[in-house]
Scaffold this active site. Structure first.
Site, PDB file in Angstrom:
ATOM      1  CB  SER A 142      38.982  61.212  42.973  1.00 47.22           C
ATOM      2  OG  SER A 142      38.108  60.097  42.966  1.00 47.22           O
TER       3      SER A 142
ATOM      4  CE1 TYR B 149      36.263  63.127  38.597  1.00 49.16           C
ATOM      5  CE2 TYR B 149      36.588  60.964  39.614  1.00 49.16           C
ATOM      6  CZ  TYR B 149      36.348  62.326  39.730  1.00 49.16           C
ATOM      7  OH  TYR B 149      36.202  62.895  40.981  1.00 49.16           O
TER       8      TYR B 149
END
Length: 247
Positions: A138, A151
């Site tokens: 990501s 995250y």
């Protein structure tokens, strides 16, 4: 257009996993989609089979149960030619700040589990002398931001792991691909207000994975190229200024 290539998708019942499996099936690859929800996997397998004529296997996998990884690999119908990990859990940043169990779940789901399992496949691919490993990371891992740093830290770990693995295996015939999608319109982002220019569809991510794996080999890809510009700018912001920003 059948061929003898075999793809394994980890997290195959997800939106990106389903799209990826279908894209490779359309090219004639044999497919296995792995995950925890047997019913969801079977629905996706049946849909892909109906659309492409390719039979899809549905091996069970819990990415948090690393002690079962060796048995999982041994139970596959052969060693895959390519493994794509799309496993991920966004979680809740605010909850992760005060709930150790939730923070651990985010870290283990996005980094520890996928990295350990891809590492086992890497050793088997190295022994064989070929194969493709794809990890969906990501842009959140490019720099820690207050809004999602648990995250983001997990994805940063995965990005670093894939980079090191790619460096170690560069001369072996095994390729390692890091995919950074940015925002993707999936069940995980349902309800979020997503900027259209920065948001990809699952099919776009699947096509990027297929092209980087099969058509034009790549090492690191931003599905939406504009994210490279955005994250480069964010990365260049001096820390004293960055600390005052709400990102």
């Amino acid at each position: 257009m059948a061929n003898d290539k075999f793809l394994l998708v980890l997290g195959g019942a997800s939106d990106i996993g389903r799209a990826t499996a279908r894209r490779f099936a359309e090219a004639g690859w044999r497919i296995a989609i792995a995950g925890r929800d047997a019913a969801a996997l079977q629905r996706e397998a049946d849909d892909i089979a109906t659309r492409t004529g390719v039979k899809v296997a549905t091996p069970a996998l819990d990415i948090l149960e690393s002690e079962a990884f060796e048995g999982f690999i041994a139970g596959l119908d052969g060693l895959p030619d390519a493994v794509v990990s799309v496993i991920g859990l966004l979680g809740e940043q605010a909850k992760a700040e005060v709930d150790v169990a939730h923070a651990s779940l985010i870290l283990r789901s996005n980094f520890e589990g996928p990295a350990l399992l891809l590492g086992l496949f890497a050793e088997r691919f190295r022994a064989r002398g070929e194969g493709v490993l794809v990890g969906v990371s990501s842009v959140a891992g490019d720099r820690g931001r207050a809004s999602n740093y648990v995250y983001g830290a997990a994805k940063a770990g995965l990005t670093a792991f894939l980079s090191g693995l790619r460096n170690r295996l560069a001369a072996t015939g095994v390729r390692v691909v890091t995919v950074k999608p940015g925002f993707v319109r999936t069940k995980m982002t349902a309800g979020m207000k997503l900027p259209p220019l920065l948001t990809a569809e699952p099919e776009e991510v699947a096509e990027a994975i297929y092209r980087a794996s099969v058509v034009r080999p790549r090492d690191v890809i931003y599905v939406k190229p504009i994210w490279l510009i955005v994250m480069t700018i964010i990365g260049l912001i001096p820390e004293p200024i960055f600390k005052r920003l709400k990102l």
